[in-house]
Design a protein around this motif. Structure first.
Motif, PDB file in Angstrom:
ATOM      1  N   ASP A  24     -10.391  -4.627   2.691  1.00 42.59           N
ATOM      2  CA  ASP A  24      -8.972  -4.761   2.338  1.00 42.59           C
ATOM      3  C   ASP A  24      -8.726  -5.599   1.084  1.00 42.59           C
ATOM      4  O   ASP A  24      -7.797  -5.326   0.333  1.00 42.59           O
ATOM      5  CB  ASP A  24      -8.182  -5.357   3.514  1.00 42.59           C
ATOM      6  CG  ASP A  24      -7.501  -4.261   4.345  1.00 42.59           C
ATOM      7  OD1 ASP A  24      -7.836  -3.074   4.159  1.00 42.59           O
ATOM      8  OD2 ASP A  24      -6.632  -4.603   5.171  1.00 42.59           O
ATOM      9  N   ASP A  84      -5.012  -9.784   3.408  1.00 47.33           N
ATOM     10  CA  ASP A  84      -4.578  -8.512   2.812  1.00 47.33           C
ATOM     11  C   ASP A  84      -3.499  -8.785   1.774  1.00 47.33           C
ATOM     12  O   ASP A  84      -3.086  -9.925   1.563  1.00 47.33           O
ATOM     13  CB  ASP A  84      -4.070  -7.559   3.908  1.00 47.33           C
ATOM     14  CG  ASP A  84      -3.063  -8.225   4.831  1.00 47.33           C
ATOM     15  OD1 ASP A  84      -2.315  -9.105   4.358  1.00 47.33           O
ATOM     16  OD2 ASP A  84      -3.024  -7.895   6.034  1.00 47.33           O
ATOM     17  N   HIS A  86      -0.362  -8.116   1.839  1.00 48.67           N
ATOM     18  CA  HIS A  86       0.910  -8.595   2.400  1.00 48.67           C
ATOM     19  C   HIS A  86       0.872 -10.114   2.570  1.00 48.67           C
ATOM     20  O   HIS A  86       1.819 -10.812   2.249  1.00 48.67           O
ATOM     21  CB  HIS A  86       1.200  -7.913   3.742  1.00 48.67           C
ATOM     22  CG  HIS A  86       0.638  -6.519   3.822  1.00 48.67           C
ATOM     23  ND1 HIS A  86       1.102  -5.518   3.013  1.00 48.67           N
ATOM     24  CD2 HIS A  86      -0.360  -5.971   4.569  1.00 48.67           C
ATOM     25  CE1 HIS A  86       0.405  -4.407   3.269  1.00 48.67           C
ATOM     26  NE2 HIS A  86      -0.491  -4.662   4.207  1.00 48.67           N
ATOM     27  N   ARG A 110       3.635  -6.132   9.306  1.00 46.94           N
ATOM     28  CA  ARG A 110       2.698  -5.563   8.337  1.00 46.94           C
ATOM     29  C   ARG A 110       2.499  -4.068   8.592  1.00 46.94           C
ATOM     30  O   ARG A 110       2.069  -3.350   7.716  1.00 46.94           O
ATOM     31  CB  ARG A 110       1.361  -6.305   8.378  1.00 46.94           C
ATOM     32  CG  ARG A 110       1.407  -7.616   7.618  1.00 46.94           C
ATOM     33  CD  ARG A 110       0.076  -8.290   7.635  1.00 46.94           C
ATOM     34  NE  ARG A 110      -0.343  -8.585   8.992  1.00 46.94           N
ATOM     35  CZ  ARG A 110      -1.583  -8.902   9.331  1.00 46.94           C
ATOM     36  NH1 ARG A 110      -2.537  -8.954   8.425  1.00 46.94           N
ATOM     37  NH2 ARG A 110      -1.882  -9.182  10.593  1.00 46.94           N
ATOM     38  N   TYR A 319       0.562   1.763  16.430  1.00 46.91           N
ATOM     39  CA  TYR A 319      -0.387   1.313  15.394  1.00 46.91           C
ATOM     40  C   TYR A 319      -1.765   1.020  15.970  1.00 46.91           C
ATOM     41  O   TYR A 319      -1.886   0.477  17.072  1.00 46.91           O
ATOM     42  CB  TYR A 319       0.158   0.044  14.710  1.00 46.91           C
ATOM     43  CG  TYR A 319      -0.857  -0.525  13.730  1.00 46.91           C
ATOM     44  CD1 TYR A 319      -0.934  -0.044  12.436  1.00 46.91           C
ATOM     45  CD2 TYR A 319      -1.774  -1.507  14.131  1.00 46.91           C
ATOM     46  CE1 TYR A 319      -1.887  -0.521  11.549  1.00 46.91           C
ATOM     47  CE2 TYR A 319      -2.726  -1.987  13.259  1.00 46.91           C
ATOM     48  CZ  TYR A 319      -2.777  -1.496  11.965  1.00 46.91           C
ATOM     49  OH  TYR A 319      -3.731  -1.962  11.096  1.00 46.91           O
ATOM     50  N   ARG A 321      -5.788  -0.357  14.344  1.00 49.43           N
ATOM     51  CA  ARG A 321      -6.505  -0.841  13.158  1.00 49.43           C
ATOM     52  C   ARG A 321      -7.380   0.253  12.547  1.00 49.43           C
ATOM     53  O   ARG A 321      -7.750   0.161  11.372  1.00 49.43           O
ATOM     54  CB  ARG A 321      -7.354  -2.074  13.544  1.00 49.43           C
ATOM     55  CG  ARG A 321      -7.789  -2.954  12.372  1.00 49.43           C
ATOM     56  CD  ARG A 321      -6.626  -3.708  11.754  1.00 49.43           C
ATOM     57  NE  ARG A 321      -7.031  -4.507  10.610  1.00 49.43           N
ATOM     58  CZ  ARG A 321      -7.329  -5.794  10.643  1.00 49.43           C
ATOM     59  NH1 ARG A 321      -7.243  -6.471  11.773  1.00 49.43           N
ATOM     60  NH2 ARG A 321      -7.687  -6.442   9.558  1.00 49.43           N
ATOM     61  N   LYS A 327      -7.719   4.034   4.170  1.00 49.36           N
ATOM     62  CA  LYS A 327      -7.545   3.584   2.777  1.00 49.36           C
ATOM     63  C   LYS A 327      -8.841   3.722   1.976  1.00 49.36           C
ATOM     64  O   LYS A 327      -8.810   3.994   0.785  1.00 49.36           O
ATOM     65  CB  LYS A 327      -7.065   2.120   2.746  1.00 49.36           C
ATOM     66  CG  LYS A 327      -5.664   1.931   3.313  1.00 49.36           C
ATOM     67  CD  LYS A 327      -5.124   0.519   3.106  1.00 49.36           C
ATOM     68  CE  LYS A 327      -5.802  -0.495   3.980  1.00 49.36           C
ATOM     69  NZ  LYS A 327      -5.111  -1.812   4.005  1.00 49.36           N
TER      70      LYS A 327
HETATM   71  N1  ARG Z   1      -4.735  -4.064   6.862  1.00 50.87           N
HETATM   72  C1  ARG Z   1      -3.915  -3.486   7.866  1.00 50.87           C
HETATM   73  C2  ARG Z   1      -3.915  -1.956   7.715  1.00 50.87           C
HETATM   74  O1  ARG Z   1      -4.243  -1.445   6.674  1.00 50.87           O
HETATM   75  C3  ARG Z   1      -2.526  -3.990   7.716  1.00 50.87           C
HETATM   76  C4  ARG Z   1      -1.701  -3.893   8.950  1.00 50.87           C
HETATM   77  C5  ARG Z   1      -2.159  -4.913   9.918  1.00 50.87           C
HETATM   78  N2  ARG Z   1      -1.444  -4.794  11.148  1.00 50.87           N
HETATM   79  C6  ARG Z   1      -1.921  -5.232  12.312  1.00 50.87           C
HETATM   80  N3  ARG Z   1      -1.209  -5.065  13.371  1.00 50.87           N
HETATM   81  N4  ARG Z   1      -3.097  -5.842  12.406  1.00 50.87           N
HETATM   82  O2  ARG Z   1      -3.616  -1.291   8.654  1.00 50.87           O
END
Ligand code: ARG
Length: 450
Positions: A24, A84, A86, A110, A319, A321, A327
């Protein structure tokens, strides 16, 4: 060592941190401009609903503009110990402005931040890809018109088949790009919907004005349902990857044709010396490495939709990981495709064709169908004409008339390049990039801020 946004009274071990941060720190730099622009829109909205004062907003916007200028000048990196992009942007703001910096994350996660960053970045990349596809299209059409009267052999099964022309050959790849452009447009429209406000994937109890951030960022609409907005992660990348793969498929095929036709055994086209590479042992070699590398890179790009699909395959909603890993394959793909498109347009513009290829008697038989059709047009039933010409060929008495009269739409004598150009123009108009450019400019230059 900087602390994490989520750090409270325990910290992960160094090994856990290394593994979870992964790449990241390197890859999120791609997203940095979008992260800052997205934050500008988010905090402008936060002020409008009373979660920031006008002064706080001004201080934050001023600082975000400084960060944006640094990113654009190449002076931005994600520090060791920062997870990261953010976290890095929030950390810089907090270092420079104190507690005000810590307020920007209200009503956001995030998860929607990275969704937004990816969309802003992809939108910008698609604008560039569309421009480069257009450049290649125009180069191909120029060459098609330039050589529209030069015949070349057409093949089926790699066997000499029927007369074709360089006008058809170049023009075919131009038209192929119009279909690819349809995919790019569908992908672009999907990208251009605002996920901000979905927060962790379930919205927020703050009265977020999502229409405001949608307008500020020049999106066509929001991605309304917050659960669906989060589900767009991975789906967006996969569908954009399909569009990139469609372009890459056209370019890879063109590259293979160019390699083949540039070989001495074909000698249909010639690359200028400065567009070829040499051999360390064979002094005569002039190799078409640019087209070979283009072919390989574009074939590799056609694996991208599958790579993205397999990373996110079978994830339930919400969500995970896992999505971070997309990416790694998705972000670098754009530079690779853009590079190929630029090289291809350049080298196509320099390509010369062999105007005398049909003097070679090995191509005589491709005029057999012309002769059959001539007989058929004069009243001989097609099957009889076919048989007569076939027997003449077997007997060695067939004499080709090396001219063609193809007049129907899309044929040698009627390429319809003008109509293909109209098709491309109407597709290009459908993108309406001006709206996005104007919105981003306004936000960055501050003309929308009270
Ligand atoms: N680096 C993470 C990604 O690309 C950012 C989001 C992180 N969110 C979390 N809930 N850990 O997904």
């Amino acid at each position: 060592m900087a602390t994490k946004l989520w750090e409270k009274n325990f910290a992960p071990t160094a090994e856990i941190e290394r593994f979870t941060v992964g790449r990241d720190r390197e890859l999120d730099v791609y997203l940095a401009q979008g992260d800052v622009i997205g934050s500008m829109a988010h905090i402008t909205m936060l002020e409008s609903i009373g979660l920031l004062t006008a002064d706080e907003l001004q201080a934050l916007l001023t600082e975000l503009r400084v960060i944006l200028a640094d990113i654009r000048a190449g002076h931005f990196e994600i520090e060791d110990g920062v997870e990261d992009v953010h976290s890095q942007v929030e950390l810089i703001l907090t270092r420079r402005l104190g507690d005000i910096g810590k307020k920007i994350h209200s009503g956001r996660s995030r998860n929607d931040q990275v969704l937004l960053d990816l969309k802003l970045w992809t939108r910008r990349q698609l604008i560039e890809v569309v421009g480069l596809v257009k450049d290649l299209f125009e180069e191909l059409q120029r060459q098609s018109e330039r050589y529209k009267d030069v015949l070349m052999p057409g093949y089926t099964h790699l066997q000499v088949a029927m007369p074709s022309s360089f006008g058809l050959w170049f023009g075919a790849y131009a038209e192929s790009l119009t279909d690819d452009m349809l995919f790019l447009q569908a992908a672009y429209r999907m990208v251009n919907r605002n996920p901000l406000g979905s927060a962790a994937g379930y919205g927020s109890s703050f009265p977020l004005d999502r229409q405001m951030t949608t307008d500020l960022l020049g999106f066509d609409s929001m991605a309304y349902n917050v659960v669906y907005a989060q589900m767009g992660r991975g789906k967006m990348e996969r569908n954009v990857a399909f569009a990139l793969a469609s372009v890459a498929g056209t370019v890879a095929k063109l590259a293979f044709d160019a390699c083949l036709f540039n070989s001495q055994n074909f000698a249909f086209v010639k690359l200028p010396n400065e567009c070829t590479t040499g051999s360390s042992i064979m002094p005569h070699k002039k190799n078409p490495d640019v087209f070979e590398l283009t072919r390989a890179k574009c074939n590799k790009l056609q694996a991208l939709p599958q790579q993205v699909t397999l990373i996110m395959n079978n994830l339930p909603s919400g969500y995970f990981r896992d999505l971070q890993i997309i990416k790694e394959v998705f972000l670098p793909a754009f530079d690779e495709l853009k590079d190929c498109l630029r090289m291809c347009a350049y080298i196509i513009s320099k390509m010369k064709v062999n105007e005398h290829i049909l003097d070679d008697p090995r191509y005589d038989l491709m005029f057999s169908v012309e002769e059959v059709n001539r007989l058929a047009a004069s009243g001989v039933p097609f099957r009889d004409a076919y048989k007569k010409v076939g027997l003449d060929i077997e007997a060695g008495t067939f004499r080709p008339v090396k001219e063609v009269h193809h007049t129907h739409s899309g044929s040698i004598g009627n390429l319809c390049n003008d109509r293909i150009a109209v098709l491309m123009d109407s597709l290009l108009e459908g993108f309406a990039f001006e709206k996005v450019e104007a919105a981003e400019r306004k936000l960055i230059e501050g003309t929308t801020v009270a």
